[in-house]
Design a protein around this motif. Structure first.
Motif, PDB file in Angstrom:
ATOM      1  N   GLY A 132      -2.037   2.658  -4.796  1.00  0.00           N
ATOM      2  CA  GLY A 132      -2.811   3.776  -4.297  1.00  0.00           C
ATOM      3  C   GLY A 132      -4.276   3.605  -4.646  1.00  0.00           C
ATOM      4  N   ALA A 133      -4.865   4.646  -5.241  1.00  0.00           N
ATOM      5  CA  ALA A 133      -6.289   4.623  -5.587  1.00  0.00           C
ATOM      6  C   ALA A 133      -6.497   3.788  -6.842  1.00  0.00           C
ATOM      7  N   VAL A 134      -6.779   2.507  -6.637  1.00  0.00           N
ATOM      8  CA  VAL A 134      -6.949   1.584  -7.756  1.00  0.00           C
ATOM      9  C   VAL A 134      -8.417   1.239  -7.964  1.00  0.00           C
ATOM     10  N   LEU A 135      -9.085   0.820  -6.904  1.00  0.00           N
ATOM     11  CA  LEU A 135     -10.515   0.522  -6.956  1.00  0.00           C
ATOM     12  C   LEU A 135     -11.204   1.149  -5.749  1.00  0.00           C
ATOM     13  N   GLU A 153      13.022  -4.270  -4.436  1.00  0.00           N
ATOM     14  CA  GLU A 153      12.483  -2.951  -4.742  1.00  0.00           C
ATOM     15  C   GLU A 153      10.987  -2.890  -4.479  1.00  0.00           C
ATOM     16  N   VAL A 154      10.506  -1.690  -4.198  1.00  0.00           N
ATOM     17  CA  VAL A 154       9.072  -1.443  -4.088  1.00  0.00           C
ATOM     18  C   VAL A 154       8.713  -0.350  -5.083  1.00  0.00           C
ATOM     19  N   ILE A 155       7.873  -0.685  -6.043  1.00  0.00           N
ATOM     20  CA  ILE A 155       7.384   0.284  -7.016  1.00  0.00           C
ATOM     21  C   ILE A 155       6.039   0.807  -6.533  1.00  0.00           C
ATOM     22  N   THR A 156       5.922   2.122  -6.469  1.00  0.00           N
ATOM     23  CA  THR A 156       4.672   2.735  -6.030  1.00  0.00           C
ATOM     24  C   THR A 156       3.846   3.154  -7.233  1.00  0.00           C
ATOM     25  N   ILE A 157       2.620   2.671  -7.295  1.00  0.00           N
ATOM     26  CA  ILE A 157       1.721   3.013  -8.393  1.00  0.00           C
ATOM     27  C   ILE A 157       0.475   3.662  -7.765  1.00  0.00           C
ATOM     28  N   ASP A 158       0.585   4.981  -7.585  1.00  0.00           N
ATOM     29  CA  ASP A 158      -0.457   5.713  -6.847  1.00  0.00           C
ATOM     30  C   ASP A 158      -0.739   7.077  -7.419  1.00  0.00           C
ATOM     31  N   GLY A 159      -0.307   7.348  -8.663  1.00  0.00           N
ATOM     32  CA  GLY A 159      -0.571   8.643  -9.267  1.00  0.00           C
ATOM     33  C   GLY A 159       0.147   9.779  -8.584  1.00  0.00           C
ATOM     34  N   GLY A 160       1.186   9.480  -7.827  1.00  0.00           N
ATOM     35  CA  GLY A 160       1.957  10.501  -7.131  1.00  0.00           C
ATOM     36  C   GLY A 160       1.480  10.832  -5.740  1.00  0.00           C
ATOM     37  N   ARG A 161       0.501  10.079  -5.213  1.00  0.00           N
ATOM     38  CA  ARG A 161      -0.088  10.398  -3.910  1.00  0.00           C
ATOM     39  C   ARG A 161       0.950  10.419  -2.793  1.00  0.00           C
ATOM     40  N   ASP A 190      -6.115  14.546  -3.230  1.00  0.00           N
ATOM     41  CA  ASP A 190      -4.676  14.642  -2.977  1.00  0.00           C
ATOM     42  C   ASP A 190      -3.847  13.773  -3.918  1.00  0.00           C
ATOM     43  N   VAL A 191      -4.475  13.275  -4.983  1.00  0.00           N
ATOM     44  CA  VAL A 191      -3.754  12.470  -5.964  1.00  0.00           C
ATOM     45  C   VAL A 191      -3.359  13.376  -7.124  1.00  0.00           C
ATOM     46  N   PRO A 192      -2.058  13.637  -7.333  1.00  0.00           N
ATOM     47  CA  PRO A 192      -1.653  14.538  -8.413  1.00  0.00           C
ATOM     48  C   PRO A 192      -2.194  14.154  -9.781  1.00  0.00           C
ATOM     49  N   ASP A 225       0.859  -1.176   0.000  1.00  0.00           N
ATOM     50  CA  ASP A 225       0.000   0.000   0.000  1.00  0.00           C
ATOM     51  C   ASP A 225       0.898   1.231   0.000  1.00  0.00           C
ATOM     52  N   TRP A 226       0.497   2.265  -0.721  1.00  0.00           N
ATOM     53  CA  TRP A 226       1.324   3.474  -0.776  1.00  0.00           C
ATOM     54  C   TRP A 226       1.570   4.053   0.618  1.00  0.00           C
TER      55      TRP A 226
END
Length: 237
Positions: free
Chosen positions: A180-183, A226-234, A197-199, A137-138
């Motif tokens: 991040g905000a996926v569903l 590694e941890v890749i964050t997929i959250d639209g920049g949140r 707050d999601v860029p 989770d982000w």
């Protein structure tokens, strides 16, 4: 005849797990569909995967029970091999410090942390080498006191990801994907405020999650821990 190599996805029958399963199947993966109660959804997903020309195996287990979580890999080995593991299943419930009970705490840790550990242990014991992706989770980099057991279990899963990357090297690569905000939440509550707050100002497309998982499973083997964050920049604001 060559043995089928399955990519195991826990909690695959619904939501994000289902989307990941279909995306990977579209790109050449045979899928071991883990489910707990959602047999009907799992059977539907199996049919959709097979319609894509790939094989699908249904594996039932209660990840809250350590003895069941530990047998998932064994069940797959009875009919084939394990190509990769995606630890997707998780519990997300609202408990703050005042309302958190021992049961809630242990339930989150069992599903969100202990099950990925046991599945990874069993996978490592096959000695085949491979890849593991843990869904995070982000918010692992921040506090979330309104979801205390969840937040702590996911932060611990991030630590487990980095430790497994070293412990299982060089045969296995272990990485995380922090979503991040996926569903929108499945309980139907109002979520309009979640994007303010999601860029990127939008929800993720499920295909973007699938692409990120596939990159970690099929991309460079030199990436581990590694941890890749997929959250639209949140996580940046």
């Amino acid at each position: 005849m060559k043995e089928v190599e399955y990519t195991l996805i826990t909690g695959a029958a619904k939501r994000v797990g289902r989307a990941i399963a279909l995306h990977l199947a579209e790109h050449g993966h045979d899928i071991a569909v883990h489910y707990h109660h959602s047999l009907g959804d799992a059977e539907t997903l199996k049919g959709e995967i097979e319609a894509l020309g790939r094989k699908a195996l249904l594996v039932q287990a209660d990840l809250g029970q350590s003895e069941e979580a530990g047998t998932i890999i064994t069940s797959i080995l009875e009919v084939g091999r394990v190509r990769a593991v995606v630890n997707n299943a998780s519990i997300f419930e609202q408990f703050d410090l005042r309302t958190t009970t021992v049961d809630a705490w242990q339930r989150h840790l069992a599903v969100n942390l202990t099950a990925p550990l046991l599945i990874s242990q069993a996978y490592a014991e096959t000695g085949t080498g491979g890849r593991i992706v843990n869904l995070l989770d982000w918010r692992v980099a921040r506090s979330d006191p309104n979801h205390l057991p969840y937040a702590v279990s996911k932060a611990a899963l991030e630590a487990l990801t980095r430790n497994l990357a070293v412990a299982l090297a060089p045969a296995f690569q272990v990485n995380g994907l922090a979503l991040g905000a996926v569903l929108p939440p499945s309980d139907g509550r109002d979520v309009a405020h979640l994007l303010k707050d999601v860029p990127s100002h939008r929800w993720a497309d499920l295909s973007e999650v699938g692409e990120a998982v596939r990159f970690l499973l099929d991309g460079p083997a030199y990436i581990t821990g590694e941890v890749i964050t997929i959250d639209g920049g949140r996580h940046l604001v």
